[in-house]
Design a protein around this motif. Structure first.
Motif, PDB file in Angstrom:
ATOM      1  N   TYR A   1       0.825  -1.189   0.099  1.00 20.15           N
ATOM      2  CA  TYR A   1      -0.023  -0.020   0.140  1.00 20.15           C
ATOM      3  C   TYR A   1       0.752   1.351   0.006  1.00 20.15           C
ATOM      4  CZ  TYR A   1      -4.169  -2.596   0.765  1.00 20.15           C
ATOM      5  OH  TYR A   1      -5.387  -3.713   0.405  1.00 20.15           O
ATOM      6  N   GLU A   2       2.142   1.144   0.200  1.00 17.38           N
ATOM      7  CA  GLU A   2       3.070   2.347   0.079  1.00 17.38           C
ATOM      8  C   GLU A   2       2.929   2.811  -1.377  1.00 17.38           C
ATOM      9  OE1 GLU A   2       5.263   5.231   0.436  1.00 17.38           O
ATOM     10  OE2 GLU A   2       5.197   4.009   2.194  1.00 17.38           O
ATOM     11  N   LYS A   3       2.653   4.310  -1.515  1.00 14.10           N
ATOM     12  CA  LYS A   3       2.545   4.758  -2.868  1.00 14.10           C
ATOM     13  C   LYS A   3       3.854   5.591  -3.324  1.00 14.10           C
ATOM     14  CE  LYS A   3      -1.532   3.431  -2.901  1.00 14.10           C
ATOM     15  NZ  LYS A   3      -2.222   2.158  -3.937  1.00 14.10           N
ATOM     16  N   ASP A   4       4.701   5.744  -2.208  1.00 13.76           N
ATOM     17  CA  ASP A   4       5.856   6.870  -2.567  1.00 13.76           C
ATOM     18  C   ASP A   4       7.014   5.838  -3.344  1.00 13.76           C
ATOM     19  OD1 ASP A   4       8.282   8.088  -2.915  1.00 13.76           O
ATOM     20  OD2 ASP A   4       7.758   9.141  -0.847  1.00 13.76           O
ATOM     21  N   GLU A   5       6.805   6.113  -4.900  1.00 11.34           N
ATOM     22  CA  GLU A   5       7.891   5.123  -5.690  1.00 11.34           C
ATOM     23  C   GLU A   5       9.266   5.171  -5.179  1.00 11.34           C
ATOM     24  OE1 GLU A   5       8.578   2.837  -9.241  1.00 11.34           O
ATOM     25  OE2 GLU A   5       7.030   2.899  -7.561  1.00 11.34           O
ATOM     26  N   THR A   6       9.726   6.576  -5.106  1.00 16.02           N
ATOM     27  CA  THR A   6      10.944   6.856  -4.430  1.00 16.02           C
ATOM     28  C   THR A   6      11.457   6.098  -3.045  1.00 16.02           C
ATOM     29  OG1 THR A   6      11.016   9.068  -5.522  1.00 16.02           O
ATOM     30  CG2 THR A   6      12.744   8.343  -3.840  1.00 16.02           C
ATOM     31  N   LYS A   7      10.383   5.951  -2.402  1.00 17.43           N
ATOM     32  CA  LYS A   7      10.665   5.172  -1.103  1.00 17.43           C
ATOM     33  C   LYS A   7      10.709   3.760  -1.241  1.00 17.43           C
ATOM     34  CE  LYS A   7       8.851   4.387   3.446  1.00 17.43           C
ATOM     35  NZ  LYS A   7       7.558   4.468   4.634  1.00 17.43           N
ATOM     36  N   ILE A   8       9.959   3.487  -2.121  1.00 19.60           N
ATOM     37  CA  ILE A   8       9.728   1.725  -2.421  1.00 19.60           C
ATOM     38  C   ILE A   8      11.340   1.309  -3.126  1.00 19.60           C
ATOM     39  CG2 ILE A   8       8.959   0.102  -3.931  1.00 19.60           C
ATOM     40  CD1 ILE A   8       6.086   1.578  -3.760  1.00 19.60           C
ATOM     41  N   ILE A   9      11.861   1.991  -3.962  1.00 20.46           N
ATOM     42  CA  ILE A   9      12.995   1.863  -4.677  1.00 20.46           C
ATOM     43  C   ILE A   9      14.352   1.858  -3.626  1.00 20.46           C
ATOM     44  CG2 ILE A   9      14.677   2.814  -6.319  1.00 20.46           C
ATOM     45  CD1 ILE A   9      12.147   3.508  -7.939  1.00 20.46           C
ATOM     46  N   GLU A  10      14.120   3.095  -2.887  1.00 23.21           N
ATOM     47  CA  GLU A  10      15.255   3.310  -1.963  1.00 23.21           C
ATOM     48  C   GLU A  10      15.196   2.083  -0.828  1.00 23.21           C
ATOM     49  OE1 GLU A  10      14.868   7.212  -0.601  1.00 23.21           O
ATOM     50  OE2 GLU A  10      15.874   8.067  -2.417  1.00 23.21           O
ATOM     51  N   THR A  11      14.099   1.730  -0.273  1.00 26.70           N
ATOM     52  CA  THR A  11      13.921   0.770   0.677  1.00 26.70           C
ATOM     53  C   THR A  11      14.773  -0.512   0.236  1.00 26.70           C
ATOM     54  OG1 THR A  11      11.916   2.122   1.755  1.00 26.70           O
ATOM     55  CG2 THR A  11      12.447  -0.321   2.549  1.00 26.70           C
ATOM     56  N   ILE A  12      14.018  -0.920  -0.819  1.00 25.88           N
ATOM     57  CA  ILE A  12      14.619  -2.144  -1.496  1.00 25.88           C
ATOM     58  C   ILE A  12      16.238  -2.350  -1.651  1.00 25.88           C
ATOM     59  CG2 ILE A  12      14.661  -3.797  -3.470  1.00 25.88           C
ATOM     60  CD1 ILE A  12      11.355  -2.861  -3.682  1.00 25.88           C
ATOM     61  N   ASN A  13      16.559  -1.094  -2.427  1.00 25.11           N
ATOM     62  CA  ASN A  13      18.003  -1.081  -2.909  1.00 25.11           C
ATOM     63  C   ASN A  13      18.835  -0.865  -1.354  1.00 25.11           C
ATOM     64  OD1 ASN A  13      17.672  -1.113  -5.385  1.00 25.11           O
ATOM     65  ND2 ASN A  13      17.643   0.992  -5.716  1.00 25.11           N
ATOM     66  N   GLU A  14      18.400  -0.405  -0.141  1.00 23.34           N
ATOM     67  CA  GLU A  14      19.156  -0.203   1.112  1.00 23.34           C
ATOM     68  C   GLU A  14      19.454  -1.700   1.399  1.00 23.34           C
ATOM     69  OE1 GLU A  14      17.095   2.490   3.575  1.00 23.34           O
ATOM     70  OE2 GLU A  14      17.562   4.270   2.298  1.00 23.34           O
ATOM     71  N   GLY A  15      18.208  -2.345   1.412  1.00 20.99           N
ATOM     72  CA  GLY A  15      18.552  -3.791   1.981  1.00 20.99           C
ATOM     73  C   GLY A  15      19.341  -4.522   1.034  1.00 20.99           C
ATOM     74  N   ASN A  16      19.488  -4.277  -0.193  1.00 22.96           N
ATOM     75  CA  ASN A  16      20.540  -4.901  -1.247  1.00 22.96           C
ATOM     76  C   ASN A  16      20.006  -6.325  -1.184  1.00 22.96           C
ATOM     77  OD1 ASN A  16      22.523  -4.935  -3.124  1.00 22.96           O
ATOM     78  ND2 ASN A  16      24.054  -5.332  -1.438  1.00 22.96           N
ATOM     79  N   PRO A  17      19.053  -6.735  -1.455  1.00 18.78           N
ATOM     80  CA  PRO A  17      18.636  -8.331  -1.567  1.00 18.78           C
ATOM     81  C   PRO A  17      19.013  -9.081  -2.756  1.00 18.78           C
ATOM     82  CG  PRO A  17      16.687  -6.969  -1.753  1.00 18.78           C
ATOM     83  CD  PRO A  17      17.571  -6.072  -1.662  1.00 18.78           C
ATOM     84  N   ASP A  18      19.213 -10.297  -2.712  1.00 19.19           N
ATOM     85  CA  ASP A  18      19.548 -11.245  -3.852  1.00 19.19           C
ATOM     86  C   ASP A  18      18.382 -11.403  -4.437  1.00 19.19           C
ATOM     87  OD1 ASP A  18      22.610 -11.505  -3.809  1.00 19.19           O
ATOM     88  OD2 ASP A  18      21.938 -12.265  -1.502  1.00 19.19           O
ATOM     89  N   ILE A  19      17.251 -11.667  -3.853  1.00 20.92           N
ATOM     90  CA  ILE A  19      15.681 -12.117  -4.318  1.00 20.92           C
ATOM     91  C   ILE A  19      14.910 -11.350  -3.560  1.00 20.92           C
ATOM     92  CG2 ILE A  19      14.420 -14.247  -4.085  1.00 20.92           C
ATOM     93  CD1 ILE A  19      16.549 -15.990  -3.700  1.00 20.92           C
ATOM     94  N   ILE A  20      13.934 -10.842  -4.443  1.00 21.31           N
ATOM     95  CA  ILE A  20      12.780 -10.222  -3.939  1.00 21.31           C
ATOM     96  C   ILE A  20      11.355 -10.846  -4.366  1.00 21.31           C
ATOM     97  CG2 ILE A  20      12.345  -8.720  -5.952  1.00 21.31           C
ATOM     98  CD1 ILE A  20      11.505  -6.545  -4.376  1.00 21.31           C
TER      99      ILE A  20
END
Length: 236
Positions: A136-155
Motif C-alpha cells: 500500500y506504499e505509494k511513494d515510488e522513490t521510497k519503495i525503490i530506496e527501501t529495497i536498494n538499501e536492503g540490497n537483497p539477492d531475491i525479492i
C-alpha cells in the motif's frame, strides 16, 4: 527446457534443477523473473496479447496448476509435478539461508509481510530478510530506496497477478535483486492469516477441490481447468 501450451511457455524443470539454475543466475548477477503458470492465466492470455507476452517474458515459468501438469501428460511432455509459487518461494528461502543470500518481501496488506518474515526466520533461522514493505506504499522513490538499501539477492512481490509481474518488469533495472518472483497471496499463507489445503489434497494436486468445497462461489474459476485441457487437446 520449456513446453508451450496455447502459446504460453512452461518450464519442465524440477524444484532442484530450478534452484540450481536460479542461484547460478544470482552468482552471475543475472536478472531473472519467475512466474507461476496455471490454466486460468493461460486462458486469460488467449484474449490478452500483452499478458501472453508478459508471461513469456519470464525466465522461469513454473507449472503451478494441476491442469498444466495434466496437459503435459496428455501431450507427452516432461512435466511430472506441480511447482507451486509458494513452495518455490519456500525452497528459495531455504536455499538462501544455506547459501548466505538475502531476500526481501514486498507487498500484501500492512503488517503481513512483517509477519511472514518472522515465520520464515522461525522456519529458516539463518535466513537474512533484508527488509519488508507493504503493497500500500505509494511513494515510488521510497519503495525503490527501501529495497536498494536492503540490497537483497531475491525479492518476492505479493501484489496479485498480473499486477506484480508488470511491476517486476518495470523495476528490473531500477532495484538491486537478481531474482524477482511474483508470489500472489503467499505472504498471507506463510504468516498464518490464510490456511493452505490439507497435505492430502496437495499431494494429489487437489487444492482446487479443497478451495471449491470451502468457497463454492469459485466454481466459475475452477471450470477453466477442463476448458483449458480441451483447448490443449484440440490444438495440433
Amino acid at each position: 527446457m520449456k513446453e508451450t501450451y496455447l502459446g504460453v511457455n512452461v518450464s519442465n524443470l524440477t524444484y532442484s534443477a530450478l534452484i540450481e539454475a536460479i542461484f547460478a543466475d544470482i552468482n552471475k548477477k543475472k536478472k531473472s523473473m519467475i512466474v507461476a503458470i496455471n490454466p486460468e492465466k493461460v486462458m486469460k492470455a488467449q484474449d490478452d496479447p500483452e499478458l501472453k507476452k508478459l508471461l513469456n517474458r519470464a525466465d522461469y515459468q513454473v507449472p503451478d496448476g494441476i491442469g498444466v501438469v495434466l496437459a503435459s501428460k496428455l501431450k507427452g511432455g516432461k512435466i511430472k509435478q506441480r511447482v507451486t509459487g509458494i513452495d518455490m518461494m519456500l525452497n528459495l528461502c531455504e536455499e538462501a539461508a544455506e547459501r548466505g543470500k538475502k531476500v526481501f518481501l514486498y507487498g500484501a496488506k500492512p503488517g503481513i509481510a512483517e509477519e511472514a518474515k518472522q515465520e520464515l526466520i522461525r522456519k529458516y533461522p539463518n535466513l537474512q530478510v533484508s527488509g519488508t514493505l507493504d503493497g500500500y506504499e505509494k511513494d515510488e522513490t521510497k519503495i525503490i530506496e527501501t529495497i536498494n538499501e536492503g540490497n537483497p539477492d531475491i525479492i518476492f512481490v505479493a501484489l496479485g497477478s498480473p499486477r506484480q509481474e508488470y511491476w517486476i518488469l518495470d523495476h528490473l533495472d531500477k532495484i538491486s535483486p537478481s531474482i524477482f518472483q511474483g508470489v500472489g497471496g503467499s505472504f498471507d499463507v506463510i504468516s498464518g492469516r490464510i490456511n493452505r489445503a490439507p497435505e492430502i489434497f496437495m499431494k494429489f494436486g487437489l487444492e482446487w477441490l479443497y478451495r471449491l468445497v470451502k468457497e463454492p462461489w469459485r466454481w466459475k474459476r475452477q471450470i477453466v481447468i477442463p476448458k483449458f485441457l480441451i483447448r490443449v487437446l484440440m490444438k495440433k
